[in-house]
Design a protein around this motif. Structure first.
Motif, PDB file in Angstrom:
ATOM      1  N   GLN A  11       0.810  -1.121  -0.157  1.00 26.81           N
ATOM      2  CA  GLN A  11       0.103   0.047  -0.029  1.00 26.81           C
ATOM      3  C   GLN A  11       0.894   1.315  -0.188  1.00 26.81           C
ATOM      4  N   GLU A  12       1.985   1.254   0.736  1.00 27.29           N
ATOM      5  CA  GLU A  12       2.892   2.672   0.626  1.00 27.29           C
ATOM      6  C   GLU A  12       3.466   2.351  -0.699  1.00 27.29           C
ATOM      7  N   LEU A  13       3.923   1.521  -1.389  1.00 23.41           N
ATOM      8  CA  LEU A  13       4.459   1.570  -2.676  1.00 23.41           C
ATOM      9  C   LEU A  13       3.424   2.041  -3.718  1.00 23.41           C
ATOM     10  N   MET A  14       2.117   1.842  -3.268  1.00 24.22           N
ATOM     11  CA  MET A  14       0.991   2.157  -4.290  1.00 24.22           C
ATOM     12  C   MET A  14       0.879   4.029  -4.083  1.00 24.22           C
ATOM     13  N   MET A  15       1.125   4.365  -2.959  1.00 22.97           N
ATOM     14  CA  MET A  15       1.167   6.067  -2.980  1.00 22.97           C
ATOM     15  C   MET A  15       2.246   6.633  -3.600  1.00 22.97           C
ATOM     16  N   THR A  16       3.353   5.961  -3.709  1.00 25.75           N
ATOM     17  CA  THR A  16       4.436   6.605  -4.570  1.00 25.75           C
ATOM     18  C   THR A  16       5.287   5.357  -5.458  1.00 25.75           C
ATOM     19  N   PRO A  17       4.489   4.980  -6.533  1.00 23.85           N
ATOM     20  CA  PRO A  17       4.887   3.954  -7.362  1.00 23.85           C
ATOM     21  C   PRO A  17       6.218   4.234  -7.796  1.00 23.85           C
ATOM     22  N   PRO A  18       7.156   2.954  -7.456  1.00 25.13           N
ATOM     23  CA  PRO A  18       8.500   2.880  -7.823  1.00 25.13           C
ATOM     24  C   PRO A  18       8.461   2.450  -9.515  1.00 25.13           C
ATOM     25  N   ASP A  19       9.506   2.788 -10.113  1.00 26.77           N
ATOM     26  CA  ASP A  19       9.536   2.083 -11.343  1.00 26.77           C
ATOM     27  C   ASP A  19      10.071   0.803 -11.540  1.00 26.77           C
ATOM     28  N   PHE A  20      10.736   0.133 -10.273  1.00 29.80           N
ATOM     29  CA  PHE A  20      11.299  -1.108 -10.192  1.00 29.80           C
ATOM     30  C   PHE A  20      11.403  -1.494  -8.612  1.00 29.80           C
ATOM     31  N   VAL A  21      10.848  -2.828  -8.377  1.00 31.65           N
ATOM     32  CA  VAL A  21      11.259  -3.235  -7.053  1.00 31.65           C
ATOM     33  C   VAL A  21      12.057  -4.514  -7.135  1.00 31.65           C
ATOM     34  N   VAL A  22      12.957  -4.483  -6.055  1.00 34.40           N
ATOM     35  CA  VAL A  22      13.716  -5.768  -5.858  1.00 34.40           C
ATOM     36  C   VAL A  22      13.275  -6.374  -4.392  1.00 34.40           C
ATOM     37  N   GLY A  23      13.152  -7.857  -4.724  1.00 30.34           N
ATOM     38  CA  GLY A  23      12.684  -8.359  -3.366  1.00 30.34           C
ATOM     39  C   GLY A  23      11.235  -8.704  -3.761  1.00 30.34           C
ATOM     40  N   PRO A  24      10.787  -9.335  -2.500  1.00 28.42           N
ATOM     41  CA  PRO A  24      11.461  -9.933  -1.392  1.00 28.42           C
ATOM     42  C   PRO A  24      12.315 -10.917  -1.317  1.00 28.42           C
ATOM     43  N   LEU A  25      13.043 -11.273  -0.343  1.00 26.82           N
ATOM     44  CA  LEU A  25      13.906 -12.166  -0.208  1.00 26.82           C
ATOM     45  C   LEU A  25      13.315 -13.536   0.330  1.00 26.82           C
ATOM     46  N   LEU A  26      12.766 -13.521   1.270  1.00 29.38           N
ATOM     47  CA  LEU A  26      12.223 -14.857   2.191  1.00 29.38           C
ATOM     48  C   LEU A  26      10.969 -15.273   1.376  1.00 29.38           C
ATOM     49  N   LYS A  27      11.048 -16.633   1.384  1.00 31.61           N
ATOM     50  CA  LYS A  27       9.876 -17.463   0.552  1.00 31.61           C
ATOM     51  C   LYS A  27       8.565 -16.651   0.880  1.00 31.61           C
ATOM     52  N   GLN A  28       8.279 -16.887   2.309  1.00 31.45           N
ATOM     53  CA  GLN A  28       6.989 -16.517   2.775  1.00 31.45           C
ATOM     54  C   GLN A  28       6.603 -15.223   2.161  1.00 31.45           C
ATOM     55  N   ASN A  29       7.461 -14.362   2.302  1.00 32.32           N
ATOM     56  CA  ASN A  29       7.353 -12.820   1.871  1.00 32.32           C
ATOM     57  C   ASN A  29       7.219 -12.576   0.413  1.00 32.32           C
ATOM     58  N   VAL A  30       7.841 -13.378  -0.384  1.00 33.29           N
ATOM     59  CA  VAL A  30       7.499 -13.521  -1.806  1.00 33.29           C
ATOM     60  C   VAL A  30       6.154 -13.898  -2.126  1.00 33.29           C
ATOM     61  N   ASP A  31       5.523 -15.056  -1.211  1.00 28.31           N
ATOM     62  CA  ASP A  31       4.056 -15.362  -1.646  1.00 28.31           C
ATOM     63  C   ASP A  31       3.283 -14.410  -1.038  1.00 28.31           C
ATOM     64  N   ALA A  32       3.592 -13.684   0.054  1.00 38.32           N
ATOM     65  CA  ALA A  32       2.611 -12.646   0.420  1.00 38.32           C
ATOM     66  C   ALA A  32       2.500 -11.254  -0.438  1.00 38.32           C
ATOM     67  N   TYR A  33       3.793 -11.201  -0.973  1.00 37.02           N
ATOM     68  CA  TYR A  33       3.992  -9.712  -2.108  1.00 37.02           C
ATOM     69  C   TYR A  33       3.116 -10.295  -3.199  1.00 37.02           C
ATOM     70  N   ILE A  34       3.178 -11.310  -3.792  1.00 40.40           N
ATOM     71  CA  ILE A  34       2.497 -11.434  -5.118  1.00 40.40           C
ATOM     72  C   ILE A  34       1.086 -11.463  -5.001  1.00 40.40           C
ATOM     73  N   ALA A  35       0.588 -12.272  -3.547  1.00 42.48           N
ATOM     74  CA  ALA A  35      -0.657 -12.236  -3.332  1.00 42.48           C
ATOM     75  C   ALA A  35      -1.570 -10.846  -2.965  1.00 42.48           C
ATOM     76  N   THR A  36      -0.602 -10.182  -2.325  1.00 45.26           N
ATOM     77  CA  THR A  36      -1.082  -8.671  -2.056  1.00 45.26           C
ATOM     78  C   THR A  36      -1.241  -7.882  -3.340  1.00 45.26           C
ATOM     79  N   GLU A  37      -0.172  -8.026  -4.236  1.00 48.92           N
ATOM     80  CA  GLU A  37      -0.452  -7.343  -5.443  1.00 48.92           C
ATOM     81  C   GLU A  37      -1.658  -7.633  -6.449  1.00 48.92           C
ATOM     82  N   GLN A  38      -2.100  -8.943  -6.421  1.00 44.74           N
ATOM     83  CA  GLN A  38      -3.138  -9.387  -7.017  1.00 44.74           C
ATOM     84  C   GLN A  38      -4.567  -8.939  -6.348  1.00 44.74           C
ATOM     85  N   GLN A  39      -4.419  -9.056  -5.070  1.00 45.86           N
ATOM     86  CA  GLN A  39      -5.527  -8.445  -4.442  1.00 45.86           C
ATOM     87  C   GLN A  39      -5.815  -6.900  -4.337  1.00 45.86           C
ATOM     88  N   LEU A  40      -4.828  -6.030  -4.220  1.00 44.19           N
ATOM     89  CA  LEU A  40      -5.079  -4.827  -4.052  1.00 44.19           C
ATOM     90  C   LEU A  40      -5.033  -3.822  -5.522  1.00 44.19           C
TER      91      LEU A  40
END
Length: 611
Positions: free
Chosen positions: A306-335
């Motif tokens: 949600q913070e990234l959505m406020m000031t969208p970056p041109d490129f994101v690196v990460g996440p690193l940990l597997k559980q965070n990668v899953d959460a990042y993809i799921a959150t993107e798809q949802q929001l």
């Protein structure tokens, strides 16, 4: 049994099962030409139904040809079971050699459509003709590709196009993509295959390894055209030059970069090593773009996105940990719909990466594939794999075993050990030393004498591969050495990078003397791509572990991939000579590594070449 009766039965059964796909346009009836080459892929414009109907009224010779053509038509309609059934009926008839070959071609293509490439190749090998025709050469190449033997398939396609030049742009692009996807260790094999017209293709692939400057790239393409004016890839190069202008428009400038890694908690040291590597490359490249680090352990992933959505970056690196990668993809798809590219630093376990997700995870499986392929090409035939009985050990042993079986057709022996106490027994089992001791014991009992004899190890093993930690390797290697008979040839021992520790002492080098292993350039003497950064890291962290150094090198490569990831997706041949290896992106947008090789000497490790 009457030939005409068998043919009639075949036709009736095919009609009953609705083999024919009706066509709206009804062309003139086909006239069989028995002198026509059997693998002429330009079939006459008659439907399966019409060919079968005409076969009813012809004599035996012409009926067989019509049914062979009907079988090939069925394959064109993706009906391999029905084509195979017809071929099996025809195989019961007294066919001449030309008809036998035609029928085997149909059966080979049916097997390929049914995902049985090895059976397809076996059928193709039975074809008896002075020279292979176009269809046979195409099927041989397709079968090799279906088996995953990409370098061999490329060589087969080049032989096909040498005999029957390709002018279709789609075919040329498909071949170029196959060549571009090869890792350096696969390219070595292809270069030694002496396939026709290979050099111009390799020269074209080399041009695309770095296309950061479109103007320079266009000049290089024009130079290639002048050097190879008659090469079949000329239309492909012309298309590339025409598309260069639109490519510029496709590439969005990357100005704002966000990095999501753990910077607190238990995993902080992992994230900090990557952060330090990224900052080292950032400063070395004299980069001035805003670079923001976000602690993935400090807040829920929903808040971060949600913070990234406020000031969208041109490129994101990460996440690193597997559980965070899953959460990042799921959150993107949802929001939100995905609007920025991301270089994930691990593979997700549950979520599916999207079209703008790239993955750079330093998979250990890459090493296992490279080692199995390279060592087989070195001429080894009978390997034994020694691996720790863990989920990672089994995964790596399975990968090596699969790649070896794909190359050789044979399954190597795999022996697991649970603990360090079981290592010596595992080595003796692998070398059959215990069986030799049992034979000596029986002989002594039978002769009732104190027979002097040395246990003998197996002689059919020509190589041992180890998947073990550095500490385990220090025990395994001496166990192997002492269990080799004094009068037997030494068995070469190879290992993955897990067996290499940069913080070694003289005892370690002595224990591992002769061990050859894969490793990233960063951790081999004088092999770092950016020597200045390596010297800087050694001065700042002289006692850092191998694991932290690997993450530091990953950080350097990650920073350099930010501007290359999207281009690598568009151009399979493009690669990055990184600190963690030579990096290339596959069709699933996963970045794979090709590693270097090192060898333990008595006192030091040296980088070696494994052609």
């Amino acid at each position: 049994m009457n030939v005409k009766f068998l043919l009639s039965v075949s036709i009736v059964i095919l009609f009953l099962y609705g083999c024919a796909t009706p066509e709206t346009k009804k062309p003139a009836p086909a006239t069989p030409v028995t002198q026509q080459p059997i693998d002429d892929e330009e079939l006459q414009p008659a439907s399966v139904e019409e060919l079968l109907e005409q076969a009813r009224g012809e004599n035996s010779e012409e009926t067989i040809v019509l049914l062979l053509q009907a079988g090939q038509k069925l394959l064109g309609q993706q009906q391999p079971q029905k084509s195979l059934f017809l071929s099996q009926q025809l195989a019961n008839l007294p066919l001449n050699q030309q008809q036998l070959n035609y029928n085997r071609l149909n059966m080979a293509e049916a097997a390929l459509q049914l995902k049985e490439p090895q059976l397809s190749q076996a059928l193709l090998a039975q074809i008896d003709s002075e020279q292979p025709g176009k269809r046979q050469l195409r099927l041989q190449a397709d079968a090799l590709l279906a088996e995953g033997k990409v370098p061999e398939a490329i060589s087969a396609y080049l032989h096909l196009y040498d005999a029957y030049p390709a002018s279709d742009l789609t075919q040329l692009q498909a071949l170029e993509n196959l060549i571009g996807q090869l890792m350096p260790w696969q390219l070595n094999y292809l270069q030694n295959s002496h396939a026709p017209a290979l050099s111009p293709w390799l020269a074209l692939a080399e041009l695309q390894t770095d296309i950061s400057d479109n103007g320079r790239y266009q000049k290089a393409l024009i130079s290639w055209q002048r050097q190879y004016p008659a090469h079949m890839a000329q239309p492909l190069v012309e298309d590339k030059i025409a598309q260069l202008a639109s490519t510029d428009a496709q590439q969005r400038p990357i100005e704002r970069i966000a990095v999501i890694i753990p910077l607190s908690g238990r995993e902080a040291s992992l994230g900090e090593a990557i952060q330090h590597g990224m900052l080292a490359a950032y400063q070395h490249n004299q980069d001035s773009r805003p670079l923001t680090f976000i602690d993935s352990n400090a807040r829920p992933m929903t808040d971060i996105v949600q913070e990234l959505m406020m000031t969208p970056p041109d490129f994101v690196v990460g996440p690193l940990l597997k559980q965070n990668v899953d959460a990042y993809i799921a959150t993107e798809q949802q929001l939100m719909p995905h609007t920025w590219p991301s270089l994930l630093l691990n593979l997700p376990e549950q979520q599916q990466p999207g079209s703008q997700h790239f993955v750079f995870s330093m998979r250990p499986e890459d090493e296992a594939k490279q080692a199995a392929f390279t060592l087989f090409q070195q001429g080894y035939q009978q390997p034994v794999i020694l691996s720790q009985d863990s989920s990672l050990g089994k995964r790596l042993a399975d990968t090596f075993e699969h790649q070896w079986r794909q190359q050789s057709g044979n399954t190597p022996q795999v022996i697991y050990y649970h603990t360090s106490k079981e290592m010596e027994q595992a080595v003796k089992t692998a070398l059959d030393v215990n069986l030799s001791k049992e034979r000596i014991f029986l002989m002594r009992n039978r002769m009732n004498e104190n027979l002097k004899a040395e246990p003998r190890n197996r002689r059919d093993i020509d190589m041992i591969y180890i998947f073990a930690s550095a500490d385990d390797a220090r025990l395994l290697k001496p166990y192997v050495d002492v269990n080799i008979s004094p009068f037997a040839k030494a068995i070469p021992i190879f290992a993955s990078s897990r067996s290499h520790n940069i913080n070694r002492d003289n005892n370690t080098s002595r224990d591992l003397n002769g061990l050859t292993f894969t490793e990233m350039p960063w951790l081999l003497p004088n092999q770092a791509r950016q020597a200045e950064l390596w010297q800087q890291a050694r001065q700042l962290w002289p006692n850092t572990s191998s694991g932290m150094q690997r993450l530091y090198a990953m950080g350097i490569d990650t920073m350099n991939l930010v501007d290359k990831a999207e281009k690598m997706q568009r151009t399979p041949a493009m690669h990055h000579a990184g600190e963690t290896g030579t990096l290339q992106m596959d069709s699933e947008r996963i970045i794979s590594r090709s590693l270097s090789w090192g060898k333990y000497g008595f006192r030091r490790v040296s980088a070696i070449s494994m052609p």
